[in-house]
Design a protein around this motif. Structure first.
Motif, PDB file in Angstrom:
ATOM      1  N   ILE A   1       0.879  -1.177   0.000  1.00 47.66           N
ATOM      2  CA  ILE A   1       0.000   0.000   0.000  1.00 47.66           C
ATOM      3  C   ILE A   1       0.908   1.217   0.000  1.00 47.66           C
ATOM      4  N   PRO A   2       0.762   2.116  -0.955  1.00 51.99           N
ATOM      5  CA  PRO A   2       1.689   3.258  -1.051  1.00 51.99           C
ATOM      6  C   PRO A   2       1.687   4.119   0.213  1.00 51.99           C
ATOM      7  N   GLU A   3       2.884   4.524   0.625  1.00 49.18           N
ATOM      8  CA  GLU A   3       3.026   5.403   1.791  1.00 49.18           C
ATOM      9  C   GLU A   3       2.245   6.700   1.591  1.00 49.18           C
ATOM     10  N   SER A   4       2.325   7.243   0.364  1.00 48.81           N
ATOM     11  CA  SER A   4       1.672   8.529   0.087  1.00 48.81           C
ATOM     12  C   SER A   4       0.155   8.431   0.193  1.00 48.81           C
ATOM     13  N   LEU A   5      -0.395   7.266  -0.147  1.00 52.34           N
ATOM     14  CA  LEU A   5      -1.838   7.075  -0.065  1.00 52.34           C
ATOM     15  C   LEU A   5      -2.292   7.087   1.388  1.00 52.34           C
ATOM     16  N   THR A   6      -1.631   6.312   2.205  1.00 55.46           N
ATOM     17  CA  THR A   6      -2.031   6.208   3.609  1.00 55.46           C
ATOM     18  C   THR A   6      -1.915   7.543   4.328  1.00 55.46           C
ATOM     19  N   ALA A   7      -0.863   8.294   4.014  1.00 52.24           N
ATOM     20  CA  ALA A   7      -0.627   9.571   4.697  1.00 52.24           C
ATOM     21  C   ALA A   7      -1.718  10.590   4.432  1.00 52.24           C
ATOM     22  N   ARG A   8      -2.488  10.384   3.374  1.00 49.20           N
ATOM     23  CA  ARG A   8      -3.529  11.370   3.006  1.00 49.20           C
ATOM     24  C   ARG A   8      -4.921  10.970   3.508  1.00 49.20           C
ATOM     25  N   LEU A   9      -5.028   9.776   4.096  1.00 52.78           N
ATOM     26  CA  LEU A   9      -6.330   9.299   4.577  1.00 52.78           C
ATOM     27  C   LEU A   9      -6.548   9.761   6.022  1.00 52.78           C
ATOM     28  N   LEU A  10      -6.585  11.060   6.215  1.00 52.05           N
ATOM     29  CA  LEU A  10      -6.539  11.634   7.551  1.00 52.05           C
ATOM     30  C   LEU A  10      -7.790  11.370   8.378  1.00 52.05           C
ATOM     31  N   ASN A  11      -8.923  11.093   7.735  1.00 48.36           N
ATOM     32  CA  ASN A  11     -10.174  10.849   8.463  1.00 48.36           C
ATOM     33  C   ASN A  11     -10.628   9.396   8.371  1.00 48.36           C
TER      34      ASN A  11
END
Length: 347
Positions: free
Chosen positions: A61-71
């Motif tokens: 799972i891309p690091e950048s994807l997870t970092a943007r799922l703030l809610n």
């Protein structure tokens, strides 16, 4: 097949973008045979509260994807080919449920400790050999921890700090013991440590303090004894202990059901307490006798060489000799019983 999966994934992402508005949304990408995730650059990922990536072929799972799922509140990634989880999972401060079962994980990132809102963690059917040692210090709201069907030898010692835990499922592992401080899990209702086979040889006596425990499964291990403290758990309604080389209680008692096991263990606990009291009393008596002898020697009652020191003038009583009545006839009459006790006539 993979191309078709990518198209459906892209279509799902586009559909989410077209819904418009700032309301919270769910994104379902499950069962699309995805080996990679579509580019979500055009989607405001901060609006997503539930993301379902299950039943795909994802290896990461891309690091950048997870970092943007703030809610994000729910992340379901079970039944993939994941070998690792992104370190940026620690950014999911609102995450309450994480399911990564059925993957190829050998460990969980330490940053999972930052998901302090986490209430359910499922990591069954992986290759886990250890969990982050300090995860229990941070995941205080965790209510369910399911790590069955892995290669765990121990649970973190910090598990005893997960005081909100209701369900602990660690069956089908290689557990050698349960963590110290287990008695702190006062809300634990279900404890399953079955099928650790020859590795798990004992259950801690402190298990008797788990007053909320309803279901206990310790079947198919290497237990020879069940702790007598089990009889003290008021909420216990189900006990499975078959498949162990039990001596106490015997398999015959176990077959009679929970009430029979409870009565047997209660009687054993009382007998053990009585034996312990007798042993303690005997030790106290021995200790008391020994202490009196030491005091007598210290006070000079039994001085070296059998000599007595007078407390008045310090003279050695051994310097004086007793009068021998047989060799001194002139004094013999003084010490005769008749002379001492016969009434004297008054003239």
């Amino acid at each position: 097949m993979k191309t078709e999966g990518r198209k459906r994934g892209r279509s799902a992402v586009d559909g989410l973008m077209e819904e418009g508005g700032e309301k919270q949304r769910e994104l379902d990408l499950s069962g699309m045979s995805l080996d990679s995730l579509p580019n979500p650059a055009s989607v405001n990922l901060a609006l997503i509260t539930k993301l379902d990536l299950s039943n795909n072929n994802l290896q990461s799972i891309p690091e950048s994807l997870t970092a943007r799922l703030l809610n994000l509140v729910v992340l379901d990634a079970h039944s993939n080919q994941l070998r690792t989880l992104p370190n940026s999972i620690g950014c999911l401060s609102k995450l309450r449920a994480l399911n990564v079962s059925g993957n190829l994980l050998e460990g969980l990132p330490k940053t999972i400790e930052d998901c302090r809102a986490l209430q359910e963690l499922a990591a069954n059917f992986n290759r886990l050999t250890a969990l982050p040692e300090t995860m229990g210090f941070e995941l205080r709201d965790l209510r369910k921890l399911a790590v069955n069907s892995n290669k765990l030898s121990f649970l973190p010692s910090s598990t005893s700090h997960m005081t909100s835990l209701r369900v602990l499922d660690a069956r089908l592992n290689c557990l050698r013991c349960l963590p110290d401080g287990l008695e702190n899990l006062l809300r634990l209702e279900v404890l399953t440590v079955a099928h650790n086979f020859h590795h798990l040889t004992a259950i801690p006596y402190s298990i008797g303090l788990l007053r909320s425990l309803r279901d206990l499964d310790v079947s198919y291990n290497a237990l020879t004894h069940l702790p007598a403290s089990l009889s003290c758990i008021p909420a216990l309604r189900s006990l499975r202990a078959e498949g162990n080389p039990l001596v106490s209680p015997s398999p015959k008692v176990l077959d009679q059901g929970l009430d029979a096991v409870r009565n047997y263990l209660a009687a054993k606990m009382h007998a053990d307490d009585a034996d312990a009291m007798k042993k303690k009393k005997k030790q106290q008596q021995q200790k008391q006798g020994s202490s009196w002898i030491k005091k007598l020697v210290k006070c000079g009652t039994f001085p070296p060489g059998g000599r007595h020191v007078s407390s008045d003038d310090g003279l050695m009583m051994a310097d004086y000799r007793w009068v021998d009545g047989d060799s001194s006839p002139s004094y013999a009459g003084i010490f005769s019983p008749r002379r001492l006790f016969s009434p004297r006539k008054i003239k």
